[in-house]
Design an enzyme around this catalytic site. Structure first.
Site, short mmCIF file in Angstrom:
data_model
loop_
_atom_site.label_atom_id
_atom_site.label_comp_id
_atom_site.label_asym_id
_atom_site.label_seq_id
_atom_site.Cartn_x
_atom_site.Cartn_y
_atom_site.Cartn_z
NE ARG A 176 -3.73 -2.32 0.00
CZ ARG A 176 -3.44 -3.50 -0.56
NH1 ARG A 176 -2.30 -3.67 -1.21
NH2 ARG A 176 -4.30 -4.50 -0.51
CB SER A 226 -9.42 -2.35 3.29
OG SER A 226 -9.69 -3.54 2.59
CD GLU A 296 -6.13 0.10 2.25
OE1 GLU A 296 -6.55 -0.17 1.11
OE2 GLU A 296 -5.69 -0.74 3.03
#
Length: 301
Positions: A176, A226, A296
């Site tokens: 990420r 998410s 996130e």
């Protein structure tokens, strides 16, 4: 802002300048108030001109892809939002290469690869983001990540005056993470290298992943994907469920009863409620397990 808007209207057609546009209509969590204007350049050249103007004017602005993990404040924000949604160039090249502009959705990119009998992007078929956002976050699912297929990324400086191409090695991809989260640049397009495969088998794999997503994820309700990144050695959803937080709500924002890694909008949730629930979840998990969850979801201040 008014003077800047007048200059913007000389660059963009009227239909591409949405003044006082509510961001709830452009972000997947469906919350967020109005911004000064939502701008939709139709071509890369127009985007560059727009960036030059915005930077020289000193006006605050944000670049938005598909809006799938970004949430704006309820009261809105005095800024311009530049959307890449019309940058839809998508072509196949030699040696199993595909080039895609930033606004191409990951699902369309995966389908395009399947149509050309190229395998390696099946994991992206159900990720609700764009090429630009997917590269920025090094999006991934079911064992695949954008870094696995990216060959190079074209960017421009935020003042629109310089274009540079980064090799995959220069992109500093990690979980990420990419270089572009720190660099002062705007992703324009990317080139991918895939492997030859059978159309039928690629389609079968995409269908299989789609079924798994529908079975496990709350796709029937608005969310920002998410809510937290996977902490090293753990799974965020498992920790959240372990702490008894599955189904917990703050107003219309709820930890999904189907998948604890998602926070969903059950109806009329505000950004403030989402932020309060994110804080409640992370604080509770930290207190009960000692694990610190990293968001996130990106909350625009």
């Amino acid at each position: 802002m008014k003077t800047v808007l007048e200059q913007i209207r000389r660059i963009l057609p009227a239909a591409a300048v949405l003044e006082r546009e509510p961001m709830k209509d452009h972000c997947s969590f469906c919350s967020g108030g109005p911004v000064s204007a939502f701008l939709i350049p139709g071509q890369e050249e127009t985007l560059l001109k727009l960036l030059v103007l915005l930077r020289e004017s000193g006006a605050p602005f944000y670049i938005l892809g598909n809006g799938t993990n970004v949430v704006f404040p309820d009261g809105g924000k005095a800024c311009f939002v530049v959307s890449t949604e019309k940058l839809q160039g998508l072509t196949s090249g030699k040696e199993n290469h595909i080039s895609a502009q930033a606004g191409v959705t990951l699902s369309r990119l995966a389908s395009f690869a399947q149509e050309h009998a190229l395998t390696g992007l099946e994991f992206a078929s159900g990720i609700p983001g764009s090429v630009g956002g997917g590269i920025l976050m090094n999006a991934g699912a079911y064992g695949g990540e954008m870094k696995d297929a990216v060959v190079s990324v074209r960017c421009c400086s935020r003042d629109g005056k310089e274009i540079r191409e980064y090799s995959a090695a220069e992109c500093d991809f990690a979980y990420r993470h990419s270089l572009f989260q720190q660099e002062e640049c705007v992703i324009l397009s990317a080139e991918f290298c895939l492997e030859s495969g059978e159309r039928s088998k690629i389609a079968e794999r995409m269908k299989e992943l789609s079924i798994r997503r529908r079975e496990k994820q709350p796709l029937n309700l608005p969310s920002a994907g998410s809510a937290f990144r996977r902490p090293s050695g753990y799974y965020a959803a498992a920790l959240i469920e372990q702490c008894g937080l599955k189904g917990v709500s703050v107003g219309g924002a709820q930890v999904s009863e189907k998948h604890a890694g998602f926070i969903v909008n059950t109806g009329g949730a505000t950004t403030a409620e989402l932020e309060a629930l994110l804080t409640l979840v992370s604080n509770t998990v930290k207190e009960k397990t000692g694990v610190e969850l990293q968001r996130e979801v990106i909350l625009i201040p």
